[in-house]
Design a protein around this motif. Sequence first.
Motif, PDB file in Angstrom:
ATOM      1  N   VAL A  50       0.862  -1.182   0.000  1.00 51.93           N
ATOM      2  CA  VAL A  50       0.000   0.000   0.000  1.00 51.93           C
ATOM      3  C   VAL A  50       0.895   1.227   0.000  1.00 51.93           C
ATOM      4  N   GLY A  51       0.605   2.161  -0.881  1.00 51.11           N
ATOM      5  CA  GLY A  51       1.296   3.453  -0.850  1.00 51.11           C
ATOM      6  C   GLY A  51       0.316   4.482  -0.308  1.00 51.11           C
ATOM      7  N   GLN A  52       0.601   5.041   0.857  1.00 52.53           N
ATOM      8  CA  GLN A  52      -0.394   5.912   1.488  1.00 52.53           C
ATOM      9  C   GLN A  52       0.206   7.221   1.992  1.00 52.53           C
ATOM     10  N   THR A  92     -12.191  -1.937  -9.016  1.00 55.27           N
ATOM     11  CA  THR A  92     -12.367  -0.487  -8.840  1.00 55.27           C
ATOM     12  C   THR A  92     -11.064   0.253  -9.127  1.00 55.27           C
ATOM     13  N   THR A  93      -9.946  -0.380  -8.788  1.00 50.06           N
ATOM     14  CA  THR A  93      -8.646   0.237  -9.113  1.00 50.06           C
ATOM     15  C   THR A  93      -8.500   0.370 -10.628  1.00 50.06           C
ATOM     16  N   VAL A  94      -8.975  -0.618 -11.352  1.00 46.76           N
ATOM     17  CA  VAL A  94      -8.847  -0.560 -12.814  1.00 46.76           C
ATOM     18  C   VAL A  94      -9.818   0.467 -13.392  1.00 46.76           C
ATOM     19  N   SER A  96     -11.035   3.061 -11.875  1.00 46.36           N
ATOM     20  CA  SER A  96     -10.697   4.451 -11.524  1.00 46.36           C
ATOM     21  C   SER A  96      -9.352   4.900 -12.068  1.00 46.36           C
ATOM     22  N   ASP A  97      -8.357   4.026 -12.086  1.00 50.78           N
ATOM     23  CA  ASP A  97      -7.002   4.486 -12.447  1.00 50.78           C
ATOM     24  C   ASP A  97      -6.554   4.045 -13.839  1.00 50.78           C
ATOM     25  N   ASP A  98      -7.170   3.043 -14.389  1.00 52.45           N
ATOM     26  CA  ASP A  98      -6.725   2.439 -15.657  1.00 52.45           C
ATOM     27  C   ASP A  98      -5.213   2.185 -15.618  1.00 52.45           C
ATOM     28  N   GLY A 163     -17.541 -13.463  -1.736  1.00 52.49           N
ATOM     29  CA  GLY A 163     -17.187 -13.145  -3.118  1.00 52.49           C
ATOM     30  C   GLY A 163     -16.410 -14.299  -3.712  1.00 52.49           C
ATOM     31  N   LEU A 164     -15.333 -13.970  -4.422  1.00 46.45           N
ATOM     32  CA  LEU A 164     -14.496 -15.029  -5.000  1.00 46.45           C
ATOM     33  C   LEU A 164     -13.445 -15.422  -3.961  1.00 46.45           C
ATOM     34  N   CYS A 165     -13.327 -16.695  -3.720  1.00 47.34           N
ATOM     35  CA  CYS A 165     -12.418 -17.196  -2.683  1.00 47.34           C
ATOM     36  C   CYS A 165     -10.970 -16.859  -3.068  1.00 47.34           C
ATOM     37  N   GLY A 185      -3.797  -3.681  -4.587  1.00 45.80           N
ATOM     38  CA  GLY A 185      -4.881  -2.809  -4.128  1.00 45.80           C
ATOM     39  C   GLY A 185      -6.167  -3.098  -4.856  1.00 45.80           C
ATOM     40  N   GLY A 186      -7.202  -2.320  -4.552  1.00 51.14           N
ATOM     41  CA  GLY A 186      -7.218  -1.314  -3.499  1.00 51.14           C
ATOM     42  C   GLY A 186      -7.472  -1.938  -2.132  1.00 51.14           C
ATOM     43  N   ALA A 187      -8.021  -1.096  -1.270  1.00 47.62           N
ATOM     44  CA  ALA A 187      -8.189  -1.457   0.129  1.00 47.62           C
ATOM     45  C   ALA A 187      -9.039  -2.713   0.310  1.00 47.62           C
ATOM     46  N   LYS A 188     -10.105  -2.816  -0.458  1.00 49.77           N
ATOM     47  CA  LYS A 188     -11.011  -3.967  -0.287  1.00 49.77           C
ATOM     48  C   LYS A 188     -10.320  -5.256  -0.701  1.00 49.77           C
ATOM     49  N   THR A 189      -9.601  -5.186  -1.782  1.00 47.75           N
ATOM     50  CA  THR A 189      -8.947  -6.392  -2.305  1.00 47.75           C
ATOM     51  C   THR A 189      -7.846  -6.849  -1.352  1.00 47.75           C
ATOM     52  N   ILE A 190      -7.033  -5.918  -0.887  1.00 50.03           N
ATOM     53  CA  ILE A 190      -5.963  -6.279   0.054  1.00 50.03           C
ATOM     54  C   ILE A 190      -6.569  -6.889   1.317  1.00 50.03           C
ATOM     55  N   ALA A 191      -7.641  -6.266   1.820  1.00 51.83           N
ATOM     56  CA  ALA A 191      -8.263  -6.764   3.057  1.00 51.83           C
ATOM     57  C   ALA A 191      -8.737  -8.197   2.892  1.00 51.83           C
ATOM     58  N   ARG A 192      -9.304  -8.504   1.737  1.00 51.69           N
ATOM     59  CA  ARG A 192      -9.816  -9.874   1.548  1.00 51.69           C
ATOM     60  C   ARG A 192      -8.699 -10.903   1.606  1.00 51.69           C
ATOM     61  N   PHE A 193      -7.581 -10.579   0.995  1.00 51.12           N
ATOM     62  CA  PHE A 193      -6.456 -11.522   1.021  1.00 51.12           C
ATOM     63  C   PHE A 193      -5.863 -11.636   2.426  1.00 51.12           C
TER      64      PHE A 193
HETATM   65  N1  LIG Z   1      -2.088   4.017  -3.228  1.00 48.37           N
HETATM   66  C1  LIG Z   1      -2.143   2.724  -3.495  1.00 48.37           C
HETATM   67  O1  LIG Z   1      -1.252   1.945  -3.086  1.00 48.37           O
HETATM   68  C2  LIG Z   1      -3.294   2.209  -4.291  1.00 48.37           C
HETATM   69  C3  LIG Z   1      -3.167   0.966  -4.917  1.00 48.37           C
HETATM   70  C4  LIG Z   1      -4.266   0.485  -5.615  1.00 48.37           C
HETATM   71  C5  LIG Z   1      -5.456   1.219  -5.651  1.00 48.37           C
HETATM   72  N2  LIG Z   1      -5.527   2.433  -5.049  1.00 48.37           N
HETATM   73  C6  LIG Z   1      -6.794   3.195  -5.043  1.00 48.37           C
HETATM   74  O2  LIG Z   1      -7.758   2.405  -4.366  1.00 48.37           O
HETATM   75  C7  LIG Z   1      -9.055   2.783  -4.820  1.00 48.37           C
HETATM   76  C8  LIG Z   1      -9.825   1.503  -5.116  1.00 48.37           C
HETATM   77  O3  LIG Z   1      -9.844   0.717  -3.951  1.00 48.37           O
HETATM   78  P1  LIG Z   1     -11.159  -0.059  -3.493  1.00 48.37           P
HETATM   79  O4  LIG Z   1     -10.858  -0.695  -2.205  1.00 48.37           O
HETATM   80  O5  LIG Z   1     -12.318   0.863  -3.595  1.00 48.37           O
HETATM   81  O6  LIG Z   1     -11.377  -1.087  -4.664  1.00 48.37           O
HETATM   82  P2  LIG Z   1     -10.554  -2.359  -5.215  1.00 48.37           P
HETATM   83  O7  LIG Z   1     -10.010  -3.145  -4.088  1.00 48.37           O
HETATM   84  O8  LIG Z   1      -9.652  -1.923  -6.297  1.00 48.37           O
HETATM   85  O9  LIG Z   1     -11.721  -3.142  -5.918  1.00 48.37           O
HETATM   86  C9  LIG Z   1     -12.831  -3.498  -5.155  1.00 48.37           C
HETATM   87  C10 LIG Z   1     -13.773  -4.273  -6.016  1.00 48.37           C
HETATM   88  O10 LIG Z   1     -13.209  -5.560  -6.293  1.00 48.37           O
HETATM   89  C11 LIG Z   1     -14.072  -6.522  -5.781  1.00 48.37           C
HETATM   90  N3  LIG Z   1     -13.295  -7.608  -5.183  1.00 48.37           N
HETATM   91  C12 LIG Z   1     -12.044  -7.589  -4.667  1.00 48.37           C
HETATM   92  N4  LIG Z   1     -11.684  -8.790  -4.214  1.00 48.37           N
HETATM   93  C13 LIG Z   1     -12.735  -9.601  -4.438  1.00 48.37           C
HETATM   94  C14 LIG Z   1     -12.996 -10.959  -4.187  1.00 48.37           C
HETATM   95  N5  LIG Z   1     -12.097 -11.758  -3.599  1.00 48.37           N
HETATM   96  N6  LIG Z   1     -14.198 -11.458  -4.550  1.00 48.37           N
HETATM   97  C15 LIG Z   1     -15.132 -10.660  -5.123  1.00 48.37           C
HETATM   98  N7  LIG Z   1     -14.953  -9.373  -5.385  1.00 48.37           N
HETATM   99  C16 LIG Z   1     -13.776  -8.846  -5.052  1.00 48.37           C
HETATM  100  C17 LIG Z   1     -14.919  -5.822  -4.725  1.00 48.37           C
HETATM  101  O11 LIG Z   1     -16.127  -6.476  -4.544  1.00 48.37           O
HETATM  102  P3  LIG Z   1     -17.166  -6.010  -3.400  1.00 48.37           P
HETATM  103  O12 LIG Z   1     -17.828  -4.797  -3.924  1.00 48.37           O
HETATM  104  O13 LIG Z   1     -18.078  -7.188  -3.267  1.00 48.37           O
HETATM  105  O14 LIG Z   1     -16.377  -5.753  -2.153  1.00 48.37           O
HETATM  106  C18 LIG Z   1     -15.096  -4.468  -5.341  1.00 48.37           C
HETATM  107  O15 LIG Z   1     -16.141  -4.489  -6.303  1.00 48.37           O
HETATM  108  C19 LIG Z   1      -8.844   3.627  -6.065  1.00 48.37           C
HETATM  109  O16 LIG Z   1      -9.074   4.978  -5.718  1.00 48.37           O
HETATM  110  C20 LIG Z   1      -7.372   3.422  -6.398  1.00 48.37           C
HETATM  111  O17 LIG Z   1      -6.823   4.561  -6.998  1.00 48.37           O
HETATM  112  C21 LIG Z   1      -4.475   2.942  -4.363  1.00 48.37           C
END
Ligand SMILES: NC(=O)c1ccc[n+]([C@@H]2O[C@H](COP(=O)([O-])OP(=O)(O)OC[C@H]3O[C@@H](n4cnc5c(N)ncnc54)[C@H](OP(=O)(O)O)[C@@H]3O)[C@@H](O)[C@H]2O)c1
Length: 268
Positions: A50-52, A92-94, A96-98, A163-165, A185-193
């Motif tokens: 994570v870069g924060q 969501t990372t893809v 939002s950030d492409d 979601g997906l295991c 990333g993002g936060a949700k994906t890292i948290a799941r792992f």
């Molecule tokens: N600074 C950094 O290091 C960094 C790195 C990457 C991204 N970012 C930023 O992070 C933001 C996006 O983070 P985010 O937490 O909102 O989104 P995210 O983690 O990129 O994506 C979340 C999406 O992926 C789905 N998902 C992830 N793991 C899954 C799993 N195991 N099974 C099913 N669905 C899964 C989530 O489903 P659910 O809706 O069901 O939860 C959600 O729809 C953006 O603003 C990006 O720019 C920052």
Amino acid sequence: MRTIDVTDAAWGTLLALQEGLADLEGGADPVTRVYGPIAGAKGPFVIAQVGQSLDGRIATPTGDARDVSGPDGLAHLHRCRALVDAVIVGVTTVTSDDPRLSVRIVEGRSPVRVVIDCRGDLSGGEGMFHDGGAPVIVFQSATAPPRTFGQAEVIRLKEDTCGLCTGAILQALADRGLQRVLVEGGAKTIARFIEAGHVDRLHVSVSPIIIGSGPSGINFSPIEFLSEARRPLTEVYSLGSDILFDCDLRSNPVLGRQGEQVSVANPT
Ligand SMILES: NC(=O)c1ccc[n+]([C@@H]2O[C@H](COP(=O)([O-])OP(=O)(O)OC[C@H]3O[C@@H](n4cnc5c(N)ncnc54)[C@H](OP(=O)(O)O)[C@@H]3O)[C@@H](O)[C@H]2O)c1
């Protein structure tokens, strides 16, 4: 605090280690301690990074995340990418950030790019499907509308309550020879792992900016008491422009006073 100074020679050794052409000599220098476990992993190894900002944000509320990390934090991210077989991001990372998710700042090859797009939110117009870069794999739910994304491989998994295991995702990657994995990333994906217990190392790189609002880097399920908070064994290094917290999530620290699990190595 010791600084991570990756010389060309040290980087060459790490790339050779990654290819199995060198051995990890248990050095205590910061470069070996931080990157050696990734490059030298002989089996499955998962790192999340994570870069924060100073206030724990990874983007603004409108999703601007491009320059959260300083130049040395960015170089660190590219080093992590170069040392793994695959890099995983959430959809969501893809959207939002492409992001390209390629290795550009350091020498090394770009990892296979993996997107978790459970419900099928990708449009197919995202850059990674058209840039001719490293292969792309998309994970979707078996119930998502079937689609193709250029040359990308689409792997459809059964959805469970989470979601997906994450274990099934890592297994599918391992079946393709992709054992060293970076969850970027993002936060949700890292948290799941992390919550599924699949992450070996967590790298949090903190840049001296204050955003003041916007998403945080990791979103765990809520806890009630600080005594339930995770306190991994952590080593702290200067990257130059950013500070790196290298957390060993496999450790089980025996705690005395709060903070005793953190070691800030002093220059020798
Ligand atoms: N600074 C950094 O290091 C960094 C790195 C990457 C991204 N970012 C930023 O992070 C933001 C996006 O983070 P985010 O937490 O909102 O989104 P995210 O983690 O990129 O994506 C979340 C999406 O992926 C789905 N998902 C992830 N793991 C899954 C799993 N195991 N099974 C099913 N669905 C899964 C989530 O489903 P659910 O809706 O069901 O939860 C959600 O729809 C953006 O603003 C990006 O720019 C920052």
